[in-house]
Scaffold this motif. Structure first.
Motif, PDB file in Angstrom:
ATOM      1  N   ILE A   1     -16.886  -0.274  12.374  1.00 52.65           N
ATOM      2  CA  ILE A   1     -17.747  -1.420  12.669  1.00 52.65           C
ATOM      3  C   ILE A   1     -19.178  -0.955  12.924  1.00 52.65           C
ATOM      4  CG2 ILE A   1     -18.209  -3.280  14.314  1.00 52.65           C
ATOM      5  CD1 ILE A   1     -15.877  -3.776  12.384  1.00 52.65           C
TER       6      ILE A   1
ATOM      7  N   ASN B   1     -20.828  -0.081   9.594  1.00 53.03           N
ATOM      8  CA  ASN B   1     -21.136  -1.296   8.835  1.00 53.03           C
ATOM      9  C   ASN B   1     -22.306  -2.045   9.459  1.00 53.03           C
ATOM     10  OD1 ASN B   1     -19.046  -0.747   7.090  1.00 53.03           O
ATOM     11  ND2 ASN B   1     -17.570  -2.061   8.153  1.00 53.03           N
TER      12      ASN B   1
ATOM     13  N   PHE C   1     -18.337  -9.352  10.812  1.00 54.08           N
ATOM     14  CA  PHE C   1     -17.696  -8.045  10.678  1.00 54.08           C
ATOM     15  C   PHE C   1     -16.218  -8.060  11.063  1.00 54.08           C
ATOM     16  CE2 PHE C   1     -22.229  -7.067  11.262  1.00 54.08           C
ATOM     17  CZ  PHE C   1     -22.447  -6.300  10.125  1.00 54.08           C
TER      18      PHE C   1
END
Length: 359
Positions: free
Chosen positions: A7, A10, A34
């Motif tokens: 996470i 990203n 996400f």
């Protein structure tokens, strides 16, 4: 890779596409985007704040970090390199020297070409500069960009406001974080001293009066002859920017100079070598020039493959070292370490043993 690391990565890639001081969407929106929990998102936010990538203001929200804070993240280890044409030998050698050094230090490189075919199209560089995905720049200006006000505006208003940069040579000295110089003046002075030693008084100087390197080399020659001035015959070359900057020397101008007593010529631009050699051999074949009575000081790039007569002085530029030094310097600037400004790279001169006895 753990879920929160995934996470975080990203989220980081998403943030680096945003401009400085951009406010991030609300937490709930990011959780949905996400597909993660608030606990995981908070943990990722905590690390990104420690790395200087984002800042949080109570009651206002979370923002992309202020200009000048360079995070330690791997994703922020990319150097942008603005070039004109990698097929130009001198430039390709600089690029190779810089790229190898950057790779050895663990940096990625993104190339941004500004050749004559996309001259003035700088939108992609603006976006990269504003996205914070580039932590530093190496700029190799060319004959298009050096006189382009839009390019200087791009550097001053976009690149320099977001990250440090290194400019090769003299073309962007006003606002660059660092400029690497090649000492054309010194090579000119060295040439002048050779001419004095060989009692050469009349010189044909093939140049572009708008070119700073040409002017510096000329100043060096003039300085060498301060007490015993040279008689300099100026021959201005022409450039065809529609054909990769191929330069052209008018043969009749060289022949007229030779017929007026000039037998030593200085070629101040490596792009002129092929043009001069062509007229040189044509002049010999037609009787307009004498092989035994023409000497040439030519600017030869490292590794350049040219067939030249024995009466050429070779002036070389240490291109690989320039690229390596540019890479070392931008890494130090990104890390906010001290560097010595400026550094001059001296041109070296090779004189054939029989040069003085030619003619």
């Amino acid at each position: 890779m753990s879920r929160y690391k995934e996470i975080k990565n990203n989220l980081l890639q998403y943030i680096l596409q945003l401009p400085e001081n951009e406010k991030l969407p609300p937490v709930r929106e990011l959780m949905k985007k996400f597909n993660t929990s608030q606990v995981t998102l908070d943990k990722a936010f905590f690390e990104l704040k420690n790395e200087g990538i984002i800042t949080t203001h109570v009651g206002r929200g979370t923002f992309v970090s202020k200009q000048g804070v360079y995070p330690k993240s791997f994703y922020y280890r990319t150097i942008g390199m603005i070039i004109s044409d990698p097929k130009v030998l001198y430039e390709s050698i600089i690029i190779n020297g810089a790229v190898k050094k950057l790779h050895d230090e663990g940096y990625c490189i993104t190339i941004f070409p500004t050749s004559i075919y996309n001259y003035g199209n700088y939108e992609f560089i603006k976006k990269a500069a504003g996205s914070r995905s580039i932590c530093g720049w190496i700029i190799i200006p060319n004959y298009n960009t050096m006189y382009d006000s839009e390019f200087h505006k791009l550097v001053n208003e976009y690149i320099s406001k977001h990250s440090p940069f290194v400019s090769i040579d003299h073309l962007l000295t006003a606002n660059s974080s660092m400029t690497i110089y090649v000492d054309y003046y010194l090579s000119g002075k060295q040439l002048g001293n050779i001419f004095l030693r060989e009692n050469i008084k009349r010189i044909g100087f093939i140049w572009n009066p708008n070119s700073n390197p040409c002017q510096q080399r000329l100043n060096g020659i003039i300085e060498a002859g301060r007490e015993n001035p040279f008689d300099i015959w100026f021959i201005q070359y022409k450039s065809n920017l529609d054909n990769y900057g191929v330069s052209y020397i008018e043969p009749e101008e060289v022949y007229r100079a030779y017929e007026s007593g000039v037998n030593t010529f200085v070629i101040s631009n490596p792009l002129l070598i092929s043009s001069f050699l062509k007229l040189y051999y044509e002049g010999i074949n037609t009787g307009r020039l004498s092989e035994k009575h023409v000497k040439v000081a030519a600017y030869i790039e490292p590794g350049q493959q040219v067939i030249i007569p024995g009466n050429f002085i070779k002036i070389k530029k240490p291109s690989v070292e320039i690229g390596e030094y540019a890479a070392e310097s931008i890494i130090k600037l990104v890390k906010k370490e001290d560097i010595i400004l400026p550094k001059y790279f001296k041109c070296t001169i090779e004189v054939p043993e029989n040069w003085a006895t030619m003619g």
